[in-house]
Scaffold this motif. Structure first.
Motif, short mmCIF file in Angstrom:
data_model
loop_
_atom_site.label_atom_id
_atom_site.label_comp_id
_atom_site.label_asym_id
_atom_site.label_seq_id
_atom_site.Cartn_x
_atom_site.Cartn_y
_atom_site.Cartn_z
N GLU A 1 46.90 45.42 29.60
CA GLU A 1 47.88 44.35 29.72
C GLU A 1 48.97 44.76 30.71
OE1 GLU A 1 49.55 43.15 26.04
OE2 GLU A 1 47.69 42.29 25.25
N VAL A 2 49.39 43.80 31.52
CA VAL A 2 50.52 43.99 32.41
C VAL A 2 51.52 42.88 32.12
CG1 VAL A 2 51.34 44.04 34.79
CG2 VAL A 2 49.14 45.07 34.22
N GLY A 3 52.66 43.25 31.58
CA GLY A 3 53.64 42.25 31.21
C GLY A 3 53.09 41.26 30.19
N GLY A 4 52.20 41.72 29.32
CA GLY A 4 51.60 40.85 28.31
C GLY A 4 50.40 40.06 28.79
N ILE A 5 50.03 40.18 30.06
CA ILE A 5 48.89 39.46 30.62
C ILE A 5 47.66 40.35 30.57
CG2 ILE A 5 47.94 38.35 32.68
CD1 ILE A 5 50.79 37.72 33.54
N PRO A 6 46.60 39.95 29.87
CA PRO A 6 45.42 40.80 29.73
C PRO A 6 44.56 40.81 30.99
CG PRO A 6 45.06 38.73 28.58
CD PRO A 6 46.48 38.70 29.08
N PHE A 7 43.94 41.95 31.25
CA PHE A 7 43.04 42.07 32.39
C PHE A 7 42.18 43.32 32.20
CE2 PHE A 7 46.29 45.04 33.38
CZ PHE A 7 45.72 45.99 34.21
N ASP A 8 41.10 43.41 32.99
CA ASP A 8 40.25 44.61 33.07
C ASP A 8 40.29 45.10 34.50
OD1 ASP A 8 39.53 44.21 30.43
OD2 ASP A 8 37.63 43.23 30.91
N ILE A 9 40.18 46.43 34.67
CA ILE A 9 40.14 46.99 36.03
C ILE A 9 39.25 48.23 36.05
CG2 ILE A 9 42.26 48.32 35.62
CD1 ILE A 9 42.84 48.02 38.64
N VAL A 10 38.43 48.33 37.08
CA VAL A 10 37.60 49.51 37.31
C VAL A 10 37.88 49.98 38.73
CG1 VAL A 10 35.28 50.46 37.43
CG2 VAL A 10 35.82 48.73 35.70
N VAL A 11 38.36 51.22 38.86
CA VAL A 11 38.71 51.78 40.16
C VAL A 11 37.73 52.92 40.48
CG1 VAL A 11 40.48 52.93 41.54
CG2 VAL A 11 41.13 51.24 39.81
N THR B 1 39.60 41.97 36.84
CA THR B 1 39.11 40.74 36.21
C THR B 1 40.12 40.26 35.18
OG1 THR B 1 36.83 41.52 36.46
CG2 THR B 1 37.20 39.70 34.93
N GLY B 2 40.43 38.97 35.23
CA GLY B 2 41.37 38.41 34.27
C GLY B 2 41.17 36.92 34.13
N GLY B 3 41.83 36.35 33.15
CA GLY B 3 41.74 34.92 32.89
C GLY B 3 42.77 34.14 33.69
N GLU B 4 43.09 32.94 33.23
CA GLU B 4 44.00 32.07 33.98
C GLU B 4 45.41 32.64 34.07
OE1 GLU B 4 43.87 28.11 32.46
OE2 GLU B 4 41.90 27.68 33.35
N ASP B 5 45.86 33.36 33.03
CA ASP B 5 47.20 33.95 33.10
C ASP B 5 47.28 34.98 34.22
OD1 ASP B 5 48.09 32.40 31.03
OD2 ASP B 5 47.77 33.93 29.48
N ALA B 6 46.24 35.82 34.33
CA ALA B 6 46.22 36.82 35.39
C ALA B 6 46.12 36.14 36.76
CB ALA B 6 45.04 37.77 35.19
N ALA B 7 45.32 35.08 36.85
CA ALA B 7 45.19 34.37 38.12
C ALA B 7 46.52 33.75 38.53
CB ALA B 7 44.12 33.29 37.99
N GLU C 1 35.72 30.92 33.28
CA GLU C 1 36.31 31.83 32.30
C GLU C 1 37.23 32.87 32.91
OE1 GLU C 1 32.94 31.33 32.45
OE2 GLU C 1 32.97 29.80 30.86
N GLU C 2 36.95 33.32 34.16
CA GLU C 2 37.73 34.42 34.69
C GLU C 2 37.74 34.44 36.22
OE1 GLU C 2 35.66 37.65 32.83
OE2 GLU C 2 34.17 37.80 34.43
N LEU C 3 38.75 35.14 36.71
CA LEU C 3 38.90 35.39 38.14
C LEU C 3 38.65 36.87 38.38
CD1 LEU C 3 40.09 34.52 41.02
CD2 LEU C 3 42.25 35.42 40.15
N THR C 4 37.83 37.20 39.39
CA THR C 4 37.55 38.60 39.73
C THR C 4 37.95 38.86 41.17
OG1 THR C 4 35.68 38.70 38.19
CG2 THR C 4 35.79 40.38 39.90
N LEU C 5 38.83 39.82 41.34
CA LEU C 5 39.28 40.23 42.66
C LEU C 5 38.73 41.62 42.96
CD1 LEU C 5 43.07 39.21 42.69
CD2 LEU C 5 41.16 37.99 43.75
N THR C 6 38.19 41.79 44.16
CA THR C 6 37.77 43.11 44.63
C THR C 6 38.79 43.60 45.64
OG1 THR C 6 35.42 42.58 44.28
CG2 THR C 6 35.93 44.44 45.71
N LEU C 7 39.43 44.70 45.33
CA LEU C 7 40.50 45.24 46.16
C LEU C 7 40.05 46.56 46.78
CD1 LEU C 7 43.35 44.80 43.52
CD2 LEU C 7 42.54 43.10 45.16
#
Length: 262
Positions: free
Chosen positions: A97-107, A128-134, A235-241
């Motif tokens: 969670e970042v600021g209460g917003i849930p997400f997953d990350i793989v680096v 990867t996160g839902g609408e709050d993360a987006a 369901e989710e937004l996935t960003l590749t950084l």
């Protein structure tokens, strides 16, 4: 009468048995040494991974809540340790969670030096996160409309009151990543009022010169991080950084990048 032939020397087989025994002993010794090195390699690797996890978690900002899992790959650990560079290191944070917003990350990092002042050759992160993360990453300026996820689309919904009439709009776009920004190509634009609905897709595309709307995402990410790909499902937004030559201790999470003014 001829005498008996001289007795022939019968070769002893003890030497052959001894040679075979020596070979067996050598093979067993090599196997034992290999097993010991493998166990030691795994033990040292595990200790290193635990140490990296603790070090990274201690540096997370107060707004970030995450349990990290570190995996050091790239073949045997000890030769990499001696060389001073790890070929592959993966850090995963699921249900963070970042600021209460849930997400997953793989680096995944390639070419990670032991030197604290060194830089990592290449780093890739999948967030990867839902609408709050987006909504936290992709926000239009001004009225701060609510973003919704679709099948390959991002939708912005906003409503207001004009001369006593309720007016709302829905902007459905297809996103494309461009490093420091994300372009949003309108595919459906509708305005809803108390007296009826209007389809303004063609009008908006003509108004924009059939060019997409560009949203700066660098200002929401640490400096030096670029967005290489964006994938959207309902369901989710996935960003590749990605990043190159990133400091070994990681980016400054309090810093933010900026978009090209052009």
């Amino acid at each position: 009468m001829t005498g008996l032939s001289e007795a022939q020397t019968v070769p002893h087989r003890g030497g052959g048995r001894r040679a075979t025994l020596v070979i067996v002993v050598v093979v067993v010794a090599i196997a034992v040494i290999g097993l010991a090195l493998w166990l030691a390699d795994g033990l040292v690797r595990g200790m290193a991974q635990d140490g990296v996890e603790d070090a990274l978690e201690s540096k997370l900002p107060d707004t970030v809540d995450a349990d990290l899992e570190v995996s050091i790959g790239g073949g045997f650990f000890l030769p990499q340790l001696i060389a001073g560079t790890f070929n592959d290191v993966t850090v995963a944070a699921r249900d963070a969670e970042v600021g209460g917003i849930p997400f997953d990350i793989v680096v995944t990092a390639h070419g990670v030096p032991l030197d604290e002042n060194g830089t990592i050759d290449e780093t890739t992160a999948v967030v990867t996160g839902g609408e709050d993360a987006a909504n936290a990453l992709l926000a239009l300026g001004g009225a701060d409309p609510q973003l919704s996820l679709g099948d390959g689309t991002l939708s912005y919904d906003q409503s207001s009151s004009f001369l006593g009439f309720a007016v709302g709009y829905t902007l459905v776009t297809e996103p494309t990543a461009h490093g420091d920004s994300v372009s949003l190509t309108p595919v459906d634009v509708r305005v809803a009022t108390d007296v009826g609905n209007l389809d303004l897709t063609a009008f908006v595309n003509n108004l924009l010169g059939n060019e997409p709307v560009t949203v700066c995402v660098a200002s929401s990410l640490p400096e030096g991080i670029s967005v290489d790909d964006i994938d959207v499902t309902p369901e989710e937004l996935t960003l590749t950084l990605s990043a190159t030559d990133m400091p070994r201790n990681g980016p400054d999470l309090d810093s933010r990048g900026s978009c090209d003014a052009s």
